[in-house]
Motif scaffolding. Structure first.
Motif, PDB file in Angstrom:
ATOM      1  N   VAL A 260      -0.738  -1.931 -10.693  1.00  0.00           N
ATOM      2  CA  VAL A 260      -0.485  -0.648 -10.034  1.00  0.00           C
ATOM      3  C   VAL A 260      -1.752   0.194 -10.139  1.00  0.00           C
ATOM      4  N   SER A 261      -2.284   0.582  -8.992  1.00  0.00           N
ATOM      5  CA  SER A 261      -3.505   1.391  -8.941  1.00  0.00           C
ATOM      6  C   SER A 261      -3.153   2.837  -8.621  1.00  0.00           C
TER       7      SER A 261
ATOM      8  N   CYS B  26       9.322   0.209  -4.431  1.00  0.00           N
ATOM      9  CA  CYS B  26       8.591  -0.830  -5.176  1.00  0.00           C
ATOM     10  C   CYS B  26       9.540  -1.837  -5.814  1.00  0.00           C
ATOM     11  N   ARG B  27      10.680  -1.375  -6.291  1.00  0.00           N
ATOM     12  CA  ARG B  27      11.674  -2.302  -6.857  1.00  0.00           C
ATOM     13  C   ARG B  27      12.189  -3.244  -5.771  1.00  0.00           C
ATOM     14  N   ASP B  28      12.492  -2.708  -4.594  1.00  0.00           N
ATOM     15  CA  ASP B  28      12.975  -3.549  -3.490  1.00  0.00           C
ATOM     16  C   ASP B  28      11.917  -4.561  -3.070  1.00  0.00           C
TER      17      ASP B  28
ATOM     18  N   VAL C 281       0.858  -1.181   0.000  1.00  0.00           N
ATOM     19  CA  VAL C 281       0.000   0.000   0.000  1.00  0.00           C
ATOM     20  C   VAL C 281       0.895   1.232   0.000  1.00  0.00           C
ATOM     21  N   LEU C 282       0.661   2.128  -0.958  1.00  0.00           N
ATOM     22  CA  LEU C 282       1.514   3.293  -1.133  1.00  0.00           C
ATOM     23  C   LEU C 282       0.787   4.604  -0.864  1.00  0.00           C
ATOM     24  N   GLY C 283      -0.523   4.612  -0.954  1.00  0.00           N
ATOM     25  CA  GLY C 283      -1.319   5.778  -0.592  1.00  0.00           C
ATOM     26  C   GLY C 283      -1.060   7.036  -1.388  1.00  0.00           C
TER      27      GLY C 283
ATOM     28  N   VAL D 242       0.442  -4.488  -6.481  1.00  0.00           N
ATOM     29  CA  VAL D 242       0.066  -5.864  -6.177  1.00  0.00           C
ATOM     30  C   VAL D 242       0.826  -6.781  -7.127  1.00  0.00           C
ATOM     31  N   LEU D 243       1.445  -7.815  -6.566  1.00  0.00           N
ATOM     32  CA  LEU D 243       2.130  -8.843  -7.345  1.00  0.00           C
ATOM     33  C   LEU D 243       1.372 -10.145  -7.164  1.00  0.00           C
ATOM     34  N   ARG D 244       1.000 -10.784  -8.264  1.00  0.00           N
ATOM     35  CA  ARG D 244       0.287 -12.063  -8.229  1.00  0.00           C
ATOM     36  C   ARG D 244       1.123 -13.077  -8.987  1.00  0.00           C
TER      37      ARG D 244
END
Length: 140
Positions: free
Chosen positions: A78-79, A21-23, A9-11, A66-68
Protein backbone atom coordinates in the motif's frame (compact mmCIF):
# COMPACT_ATOMS: atom_id res chain seq x y z
CA UNK A 1 4.24 -20.51 -10.73
CA UNK A 2 5.24 -17.07 -11.92
CA UNK A 3 4.26 -14.07 -9.87
CA UNK A 4 0.80 -12.73 -10.60
CA UNK A 5 0.14 -9.07 -9.84
CA UNK A 6 -3.05 -7.07 -9.33
CA UNK A 7 -2.97 -3.30 -8.98
CA UNK A 8 -5.73 -0.97 -7.80
CA UNK A 9 -5.02 2.74 -8.28
CA UNK A 10 -6.72 4.76 -5.56
CA UNK A 11 -5.23 8.24 -6.00
CA UNK A 12 -5.43 9.20 -2.32
CA UNK A 13 -9.15 8.52 -1.95
CA UNK A 14 -10.42 7.90 1.57
CA UNK A 15 -14.21 7.55 1.22
CA UNK A 16 -15.27 3.91 0.88
CA UNK A 17 -11.73 2.86 0.11
CA UNK A 18 -11.44 0.12 2.77
CA UNK A 19 -14.45 -1.77 1.43
CA UNK A 20 -13.29 -1.28 -2.15
CA UNK A 21 -9.84 -2.71 -1.33
CA UNK A 22 -11.33 -5.66 0.57
CA UNK A 23 -13.58 -6.49 -2.40
CA UNK A 24 -10.65 -6.17 -4.81
CA UNK A 25 -8.53 -8.47 -2.62
CA UNK A 26 -11.35 -11.00 -2.16
CA UNK A 27 -11.78 -11.27 -5.95
CA UNK A 28 -8.02 -11.68 -6.48
CA UNK A 29 -7.78 -14.41 -3.84
CA UNK A 30 -10.73 -16.24 -5.42
CA UNK A 31 -9.05 -16.01 -8.84
CA UNK A 32 -5.88 -17.42 -7.26
CA UNK A 33 -7.95 -20.26 -5.77
CA UNK A 34 -7.61 -19.42 -2.11
CA UNK A 35 -10.48 -21.31 -0.43
CA UNK A 36 -13.34 -18.86 0.17
CA UNK A 37 -14.49 -18.01 3.67
CA UNK A 38 -11.51 -19.57 5.40
CA UNK A 39 -9.48 -18.17 8.25
CA UNK A 40 -6.58 -17.43 5.87
CA UNK A 41 -8.78 -15.32 3.57
CA UNK A 42 -10.34 -13.50 6.53
CA UNK A 43 -6.87 -12.79 7.93
CA UNK A 44 -5.72 -11.30 4.60
CA UNK A 45 -8.85 -9.14 4.39
CA UNK A 46 -8.24 -7.89 7.93
CA UNK A 47 -4.61 -7.11 7.10
CA UNK A 48 -5.67 -5.18 3.97
CA UNK A 49 -8.23 -3.26 6.06
CA UNK A 50 -5.55 -2.32 8.58
CA UNK A 51 -2.94 -1.06 6.11
CA UNK A 52 -5.53 0.83 4.06
CA UNK A 53 -7.02 2.40 7.19
CA UNK A 54 -3.55 3.45 8.35
CA UNK A 55 -2.90 5.05 4.95
CA UNK A 56 -6.20 6.95 5.29
CA UNK A 57 -5.50 8.11 8.84
CA UNK A 58 -1.77 8.80 8.67
CA UNK A 59 -0.75 8.96 5.00
CA UNK A 60 -3.28 11.28 3.39
CA UNK A 61 -5.06 8.34 1.74
CA UNK A 62 -3.71 5.33 -0.14
CA UNK A 63 -2.30 6.00 -3.58
CA UNK A 64 -2.40 2.37 -4.69
CA UNK A 65 -2.88 -1.23 -3.53
CA UNK A 66 -0.73 -3.92 -5.15
CA UNK A 67 -1.16 -7.66 -4.60
CA UNK A 68 1.69 -9.96 -5.66
CA UNK A 69 0.96 -13.67 -5.56
CA UNK A 70 3.15 -16.74 -5.97
CA UNK A 71 2.73 -20.28 -4.71
CA UNK A 72 4.98 -19.39 -1.76
CA UNK A 73 3.50 -16.09 -0.66
CA UNK A 74 1.07 -13.22 -1.02
CA UNK A 75 2.60 -9.75 -0.75
CA UNK A 76 0.34 -6.76 -0.12
CA UNK A 77 1.73 -3.28 -0.82
CA UNK A 78 0.00 0.00 0.00
CA UNK A 79 1.53 3.29 -1.15
CA UNK A 80 0.71 6.74 0.19
CA UNK A 81 2.16 10.24 -0.01
CA UNK A 82 3.47 10.50 3.56
CA UNK A 83 7.20 9.99 4.07
CA UNK A 84 6.64 9.16 7.76
CA UNK A 85 7.33 5.54 8.67
CA UNK A 86 4.65 3.48 10.40
CA UNK A 87 5.07 3.45 14.16
CA UNK A 88 3.22 2.07 17.11
CA UNK A 89 1.29 4.43 19.29
CA UNK A 90 3.09 4.99 22.61
CA UNK A 91 1.70 2.86 25.47
CA UNK A 92 -1.01 4.68 27.37
CA UNK A 93 -1.81 7.08 24.49
CA UNK A 94 -5.59 6.99 24.31
CA UNK A 95 -6.12 10.27 22.45
CA UNK A 96 -7.65 8.40 19.49
CA UNK A 97 -9.48 5.09 19.29
CA UNK A 98 -7.72 2.16 17.66
CA UNK A 99 -3.95 2.00 17.52
CA UNK A 100 -3.67 -1.76 17.09
CA UNK A 101 -3.01 -1.96 13.34
CA UNK A 102 0.71 -2.69 13.55
CA UNK A 103 0.13 -5.29 16.25
CA UNK A 104 -2.33 -7.02 13.91
CA UNK A 105 0.28 -6.93 11.11
CA UNK A 106 2.90 -8.44 13.42
CA UNK A 107 0.61 -11.24 14.54
CA UNK A 108 -1.12 -12.24 11.29
CA UNK A 109 1.54 -11.68 8.64
CA UNK A 110 4.76 -13.60 8.15
CA UNK A 111 6.53 -10.24 7.85
CA UNK A 112 5.95 -6.57 7.17
CA UNK A 113 7.90 -3.40 6.62
CA UNK A 114 8.05 -0.19 4.65
CA UNK A 115 10.25 1.54 2.12
CA UNK A 116 10.45 5.08 0.78
CA UNK A 117 8.73 5.68 -2.54
CA UNK A 118 11.05 5.35 -5.52
CA UNK A 119 11.67 7.54 -8.54
CA UNK A 120 11.87 10.72 -6.49
CA UNK A 121 8.18 10.57 -5.55
CA UNK A 122 7.10 11.60 -2.07
CA UNK A 123 5.73 8.99 0.27
CA UNK A 124 6.28 5.36 1.11
CA UNK A 125 5.04 1.84 0.55
CA UNK A 126 4.01 -0.33 3.48
CA UNK A 127 4.15 -4.04 2.66
CA UNK A 128 3.21 -7.27 4.36
CA UNK A 129 3.54 -10.90 3.40
CA UNK A 130 1.46 -13.97 4.11
CA UNK A 131 2.76 -17.44 3.41
CA UNK A 132 1.00 -19.29 0.60
CA UNK A 133 1.06 -22.27 2.96
CA UNK A 134 -1.48 -20.43 5.13
CA UNK A 135 -4.13 -20.73 2.41
CA UNK A 136 -3.47 -24.43 1.89
CA UNK A 137 -3.63 -25.13 5.65
CA UNK A 138 -7.14 -23.66 5.71
CA UNK A 139 -8.49 -26.12 3.12
CA UNK A 140 -11.11 -28.48 4.57
Amino acid sequence: MAEQTRRLVLGGATTGVVGRCRDFTRRALADWQWPAETEAVEDVLLLVSEVITNACLHGGGPRELVLRHTRERLRVEVSDDSPDPPRRRPPGDRALPGGHGLIVLERLSSGWGWEPAGDGRPGKTVWLEVSGQDARRSCP
